[in-house]
Design an enzyme around this catalytic site. Sequence first.
Site, PDB file in Angstrom:
ATOM      1  N   LYS A  34       0.817  -1.219   0.000  1.00 20.92           N
ATOM      2  CA  LYS A  34       0.000   0.000   0.000  1.00 20.92           C
ATOM      3  C   LYS A  34       0.851   1.271   0.000  1.00 20.92           C
ATOM      4  CE  LYS A  34      -3.851  -2.341   0.575  1.00 20.92           C
ATOM      5  NZ  LYS A  34      -4.525  -2.802  -0.606  1.00 20.92           N
ATOM      6  N   CYS A  35       2.146   1.113  -0.164  1.00 22.13           N
ATOM      7  CA  CYS A  35       3.082   2.229  -0.154  1.00 22.13           C
ATOM      8  C   CYS A  35       3.063   2.944  -1.502  1.00 22.13           C
ATOM      9  CB  CYS A  35       4.492   1.694   0.146  1.00 22.13           C
ATOM     10  SG  CYS A  35       5.786   2.938   0.169  1.00 22.13           S
ATOM     11  N   GLY A  36       3.316   4.246  -1.486  1.00 18.53           N
ATOM     12  CA  GLY A  36       3.440   4.998  -2.732  1.00 18.53           C
ATOM     13  C   GLY A  36       4.589   4.511  -3.598  1.00 18.53           C
ATOM     14  N   LEU A  37       5.534   3.795  -3.000  1.00 16.39           N
ATOM     15  CA  LEU A  37       6.664   3.246  -3.750  1.00 16.39           C
ATOM     16  C   LEU A  37       6.381   1.832  -4.273  1.00 16.39           C
ATOM     17  CD1 LEU A  37       9.555   4.413  -1.376  1.00 16.39           C
ATOM     18  CD2 LEU A  37       8.802   5.482  -3.517  1.00 16.39           C
ATOM     19  N   ALA A  38       5.175   1.318  -4.025  1.00 15.08           N
ATOM     20  CA  ALA A  38       4.833  -0.052  -4.442  1.00 15.08           C
ATOM     21  C   ALA A  38       5.017  -0.313  -5.934  1.00 15.08           C
ATOM     22  CB  ALA A  38       3.411  -0.406  -3.998  1.00 15.08           C
TER      23      ALA A  38
END
Length: 160
Positions: A34-38
């Site tokens: 769920k990370c913006g870096l996913a």
Amino acid sequence: MSIYDIPVTTIKGQSETLANYKGKVMLIVNTATKCGLAPQFKGLQKLYDDYKEQGFVVLGFPCGQFANQEPGDNDQVAQACELNFGVNFPLYAKIDVNGKNAHPLFQHLTTEAPGLLGSKSIKWNFTKFLIDQEGKVVKRFAPKDDPKEVDSYIRELLQQ
């Protein structure tokens, strides 16, 4: 203790060590779906696809310590990685990477390759550690470092 002796648990709950990867170049990453870096999952998968036949592996260790960006259980994490990002590199059970409950693997990695100003803590999801064929941590990459930036280091290690 060698990196190959540290006990880990697969995402399916099986206990093992990293001894299976002796002689391979490893990229160990703390992940969060769920990370913006996913979107980096796709880049990590590309590295794995490009170099797995040459003795390279990506190992993903989900972690919910950063803004609970990995909220699911191991089954949910595995499903999200596969369905949303096409991941088929090895995934391991959710762990802590910082604090008193930090997994021994990440204690080892952060000791061998500290961050800025010698910091041993992991700053965010997608911190990457490149390990050579002998089990030595050769480089730490920041969360925002795109997997493409690791490519040349992998190629160099594979040619040794």
